[in-house]
Design an enzyme around this catalytic site. Structure first.
Site, PDB file in Angstrom:
ATOM      1  CG  HIS A  78      -2.086  -0.888   1.112  1.00 35.49           C
ATOM      2  ND1 HIS A  78      -3.239  -0.720   1.862  1.00 35.49           N
ATOM      3  CD2 HIS A  78      -2.306  -1.966   0.329  1.00 35.49           C
ATOM      4  CE1 HIS A  78      -4.107  -1.674   1.550  1.00 35.49           C
ATOM      5  NE2 HIS A  78      -3.553  -2.437   0.631  1.00 35.49           N
ATOM      6  CE1 TYR A 207      -5.511   4.074  11.545  1.00 37.41           C
ATOM      7  CE2 TYR A 207      -5.136   3.774   9.190  1.00 37.41           C
ATOM      8  CZ  TYR A 207      -4.859   3.442  10.504  1.00 37.41           C
ATOM      9  OH  TYR A 207      -3.920   2.467  10.777  1.00 37.41           O
ATOM     10  N   PRO A 300      -3.432   0.112  18.903  1.00 39.10           N
ATOM     11  CG  PRO A 300      -5.280  -1.174  18.317  1.00 39.10           C
ATOM     12  CD  PRO A 300      -4.631  -0.501  19.489  1.00 39.10           C
ATOM     13  CE  LYS A 304       4.667   3.164  13.516  1.00 35.17           C
ATOM     14  NZ  LYS A 304       4.329   2.517  12.263  1.00 35.17           N
ATOM     15  CE1 TYR A 390      -1.068   3.883   9.885  1.00 32.54           C
ATOM     16  CE2 TYR A 390       0.136   2.589   8.267  1.00 32.54           C
ATOM     17  CZ  TYR A 390      -0.969   2.764   9.056  1.00 32.54           C
ATOM     18  OH  TYR A 390      -1.967   1.829   9.048  1.00 32.54           O
TER      19      TYR A 390
END
Length: 397
Positions: A78, A207, A300, A304, A390
């Site tokens: 991704h 998100y 979560p 990580k 990220y």
């Protein structure tokens, strides 16, 4: 009284999750023998649903050590994620911003790859043990006692013990109380997570901030989707029917917004996941070393947990090789500080993502969250900071 069976190895590893098995794999490449002890069965460990996002550094490491074949074939690379709030959805392109990507590949699959590699190497992994206890970790002759799955007492002598046994194992508490410090935060909400037998309705993770609570659309494969809903910390899963879950996901993810549709399907698994942050230091005490969830827990939201465990053992393996093969204690003594630098960076990022996206009752906080989301999605500097964290910093940053 039953006779105690005694084994000897160079490194005793407690916990056969990804951290423990990857450490065993890395030590084997250095010519260092290890034995892994695990309370659960192999079937249970390989089936439990956990993380699904691998940082670029994790993918690179697994590939470098010969564990990347199935990851390359079945993992879904991704470029970034979507950030969303009502009537707006924005793409954060990690590759464009940092040159790094993430890969969707479930922890269950990483676990299977590691298990097969350890089996092929003839590595000894003892499943189904109980009453595990650590002894003399402050000396050069530590040992572990346990009861095997036939009910017999057993002992494992080693030169080093590594605790990869998560939050509830005995390793964390084996660090002397006078020497350890802990920091923790419990969040006032949980995640209701579901696994659905339906193709993802998005090409990359969504998100979503919403007045009713956060939602996340993730995936595991071309035919399996993973979803999460923010729920109160004391949520009873029985209060959430399948239809209620799909209705909440549709509302929070914006079904019908700009023609986007959420496709429902059969739910295969439902669970409630508490949200908390925890760090214990040091991650070394004498000949005991901690790695992964034994030393730190992150919510979560920032993806990580698994990646931190991989980074820990990637730092620890060469440190143990220097100690055991060359008699050089320097890298082992530096391990805790080196690992904690990354741990605290990821703990902050996970907290930042969590507090930006999860709603509460304070309207002032609501406006701060929306302001932050608008800044991150409109500022290259803001987007790059999110992308860098990220997609993952280099393991030895």
């Amino acid at each position: 009284m039953s006779k105690t069976d005694v084994m000897r190895t160079r490194v005793a590893i407690i916990g056969a999750g990804p951290a423990g098995l990857l450490l065993s794999h890395l030590l084997d490449a250095e010519g260092i023998e290890s034995v892994v002890l695990e309370t659960r069965t192999r079937e249970y460990v390989e089936a439990r649903i956990r993380a699904g996002i691998l940082e670029q550094s994790t993918v690179d490491l697994l590939t470098e050590v010969g564990l990347g074949a199935r990851l390359a074939a079945e993992g879904d690379r991704h470029r970034g994620i979507y950030l969303q709030w009502p009537h707006e959805r924005h793409h954060i392109d990690f590759v464009e911003l940092t040159g790094r990507a993430v890969t969707v590949y479930g922890q269950t699959e990483v676990q299977k790859d590691l298990g097969r590699a350890r089996e092929a190497a003839g590595q000894q992994i003892v499943y189904g043990v109980s009453e595990t206890a650590l002894h003399d970790v402050g000396t050069e002759r530590p040992f572990v006692t346990y009861t095997d799955n036939d009910g017999r007492p057993a002992r494992l002598d080693a030169e080093v013990v590594v605790g990869c046994d998560g939050s509830f194992g005995p390793s964390r508490a084996a660090v002397p109380e006078a020497a350890r410090q802990t920091w923790q935060r419990a969040y006032p909400y949980s995640w209701l997570g579901v696994l659905a037998e339906v193709a993802p309705s998005t090409d990359e993770l969504i998100y979503a901030w919403h007045p009713d609570g956060f939602a996340l659309h993730s995936m595991r494969s071309a035919s399996i989707s993973r979803f999460y809903l923010q729920v109160p910390a004391d949520t009873d899963i029985a209060a959430w029917s399948d239809q209620r879950i799909w209705d909440a996901l549709a509302a929070r993810l914006g079904h019908g917004q700009d023609g986007w549709r959420l496709n429902p399907g059969p739910l295969l698994e439902k669970s409630v996941l508490p949200m908390r942050s925890f760090v214990q230091q040091p991650m070394r005490s004498g000949r005991l070393f901690l790695a992964g969830d034994a030393a730190h827990i992150v919510p979560p939201t920032g993806a990580k947990g698994l990646n931190l465990a991989v980074a820990d053992v990637a730092l620890l393996a060469p440190a143990l090789a220097a100690l055991l093969l060359k008699g050089d204690p320097g890298p082992a003594e530096a391990y805790s500080a080196a690992a904690l630098r990354r741990v605290w960076r990821c703990t902050h990022f996970s907290w930042w993502m969590t507090t930006m996206l999860h709603t509460g009752e304070d309207p002032f906080d609501t406006q701060l969250q929306l302001s932050q989301l608008k800044w991150v999605t409109s500022s290259e500097a803001g987007a790059k900071g999110l992308a860098e964290n990220y997609a993952g910093l280099p393991i030895g940053f």
